[in-house]
Write an enzyme that holds these catalytic residues in place. Structure first.
Site, short mmCIF file in Angstrom:
data_model
loop_
_atom_site.label_atom_id
_atom_site.label_comp_id
_atom_site.label_asym_id
_atom_site.label_seq_id
_atom_site.Cartn_x
_atom_site.Cartn_y
_atom_site.Cartn_z
CB SER A 1 -0.91 0.01 1.22
OG SER A 1 -0.17 0.17 2.42
CD GLN A 2 5.70 1.12 2.95
OE1 GLN A 2 6.64 0.84 2.18
NE2 GLN A 2 5.81 1.03 4.26
CB SER B 1 -1.30 -2.27 4.69
OG SER B 1 -0.60 -3.45 4.95
CD GLU C 1 1.74 -2.43 10.86
OE1 GLU C 1 2.01 -1.73 11.84
OE2 GLU C 1 1.53 -1.95 9.73
#
Length: 446
Positions: free
Chosen positions: A182-183, A210, A329
């Site tokens: 998603s970053q 995420s 995470e």
């Protein structure tokens, strides 16, 4: 700047002789700190970050922004709160190129800063730890090229790479497959307000892990004065738009890192004890907030009061069947707890963890099974059948969340030795000391 010293190769994880009963003040959120640093660096006026996290990832971000010309002053302010009252004053400046950025193995640094580098005048070279070369960056690289940036990566879709900044980027609509991280979306959104036409990011992959991290990015952009249209506001599914405009300097107090609270809450669960985390926010976009519900389902209970959030174990740990796609995470810590449960667990929706700091799924299988466990890898997660565990070496693969998972197992399994506990400094400085103080009793504090 904090120095990260070499520690002994193996750390003997302390055994809990009794149920834990402690208050643990968790340092600030890495996700918030690094997003706030980027937004402050791109703002039109100075800003403050109060109680920021000082860890390897955040210090790498600060150092990278300084390399690009941003001034970041580290001060101690009585108004900032926190144990040391630390605050960072960020003074934006025209971004300069001809710079070299060390990303370490920080996903936020390697993904958030190439879009920023397009706004610099000159070439910006990115490199990092050996593992960083294996982590995907194609989503950011391909999107920036589609928006007009010139990037050299020799076709790798990964580090090392060079961004040839021209001081501006046209921006506009772009498609990105963010299935692996998603970053990729957050990276484009964070810098998007500074692009001439803003940015419209359309996710075209099958899955999007995420999501809470993208929501965090959206909320922080709005707090900095950006206009953002997002799917959760009734907008088009899988499309985010950031309008061009100036970003405001903010005075932001960083929340505790709720994902880093995980091993301490897990300690209460597996020992049948109690841990209080002060300043747990009542409303947050942090993925770690899901721990309240997940660990309650696994046998504990939690409550808020004037002290913070208190989590209490019941003396029984139950297995769980859960999709962790939005909070991947948390998987290593949940897997460690599940290995100590009284029934089978299935963790789903986390295939993307194979591309994190290490292949977290393969690592968890190997390390828990090395202690006598029965963990198998599925297409998108893990199946964990609890078995009596024994002591042994638990390798961390330079992954902070693997290291803390090993520490959790060591609370109830005698003789667990965690390799390279110093890797926890990536997001949780002084973890061994915090861990021991938690075990020592109710007065353990950061």
């Amino acid at each position: 700047m904090t120095e990260f010293t070499q520690q002994a190769p193996y750390w003997s994880a302390p055994l809990a002789r009794r149920p834990v009963d402690s208050t643990v003040t968790v340092p600030g959120s890495k996700s918030v700190t690094n997003r706030a640093l980027v937004l402050a660096a791109l703002a039109s006026e100075p800003g403050w970050l109060r109680r920021p996290l000082r860890s390897r990832d955040t210090l790498l971000m600060a150092a990278a922004l300084r390399t690009l010309g941003v001034e970041i002053e580290e001060t101690v302010s009585s108004a900032s709160g926190g144990a040391a009252g630390e605050a960072w004053r960020v003074v934006p400046a025209p971004l300069r190129g001809e710079a070299r950025v060390d990303v370490g193995n920080a996903g936020t640094v390697m993904r958030f800063l190439p879009p920023v580098a397009t706004l610099a005048e000159g070439a910006v070279h990115f490199d990092g730890d050996p593992r960083s070369h294996e982590r995907p960056l194609h989503g950011v690289i391909d999107a920036l090229r589609a928006l007009g940036a010139r990037i050299e990566d020799d076709g790798r879709g990964a580090l090392p790479l060079t961004v040839h900044g021209t001081g501006s980027l046209t921006g506009g609509p772009v498609e990105v497959d963010a299935s692996s991280s998603s970053q990729f979306v957050s990276a484009l959104l964070l810098a998007g307000a500074r692009f001439n036409e803003g940015v419209e990011v359309r996710h075209v992959g099958h899955t999007l892990p995420s999501l809470p991290h993208i929501r965090m990015t959206v909320e922080m952009l709005r707090a900095a004065g950006a206009r953002v249209d997002a799917p959760e506001d009734g907008g088009e599914p899988r499309v985010w738009r950031v309008s061009p405009g100036a970003l405001l300097g903010r005075d932001l107090t960083v929340e505790p890192d709720l994902s880093n609270a995980q091993p301490f809450l897990a300690a209460a669960l597996v020992t049948g004890g109690r841990v209080t985390v002060p300043d747990w926010p009542t409303s947050t976009t942090q993925a770690g907030d899901a721990l309240r519900e997940i660990f309650t389902a696994m046998g504990g209970s939690c409550q808020w009061d004037e002290r913070g959030l208190t989590f209490t174990g019941s003396g029984r740990v139950r297995g769980i069947d859960i999709d962790l796609g939005e909070v991947g995470e948390l998987t290593p810590g949940i897997a460690a707890v599940a290995a100590l449960a009284d029934s089978e667990s299935t963790l789903r929706g986390v295939a993307h963890l194979r591309l994190h700091e290490t292949d977290r799924l393969a690592a968890l299988v190997k390390e828990i099974n090395g202690l006598g466990g029965d963990v198998t890898e599925t297409e998108d997660g893990l199946r964990i059948r609890p078995r009596p565990l024994h002591g042994g070496d638990f390798h961390s693969y330079q992954d902070h969340r693997l290291a803390t998972a090993g520490a959790v197992l060591g609370l109830v399994v005698e003789g667990v030795r965690v390799e390279d506990i110093a890797t926890t400094g990536k997001t949780l400085p002084d973890f061994p000391d915090l861990w021991q103080r938690m075990l020592d009793g109710p007065d353990a504090r950061d």
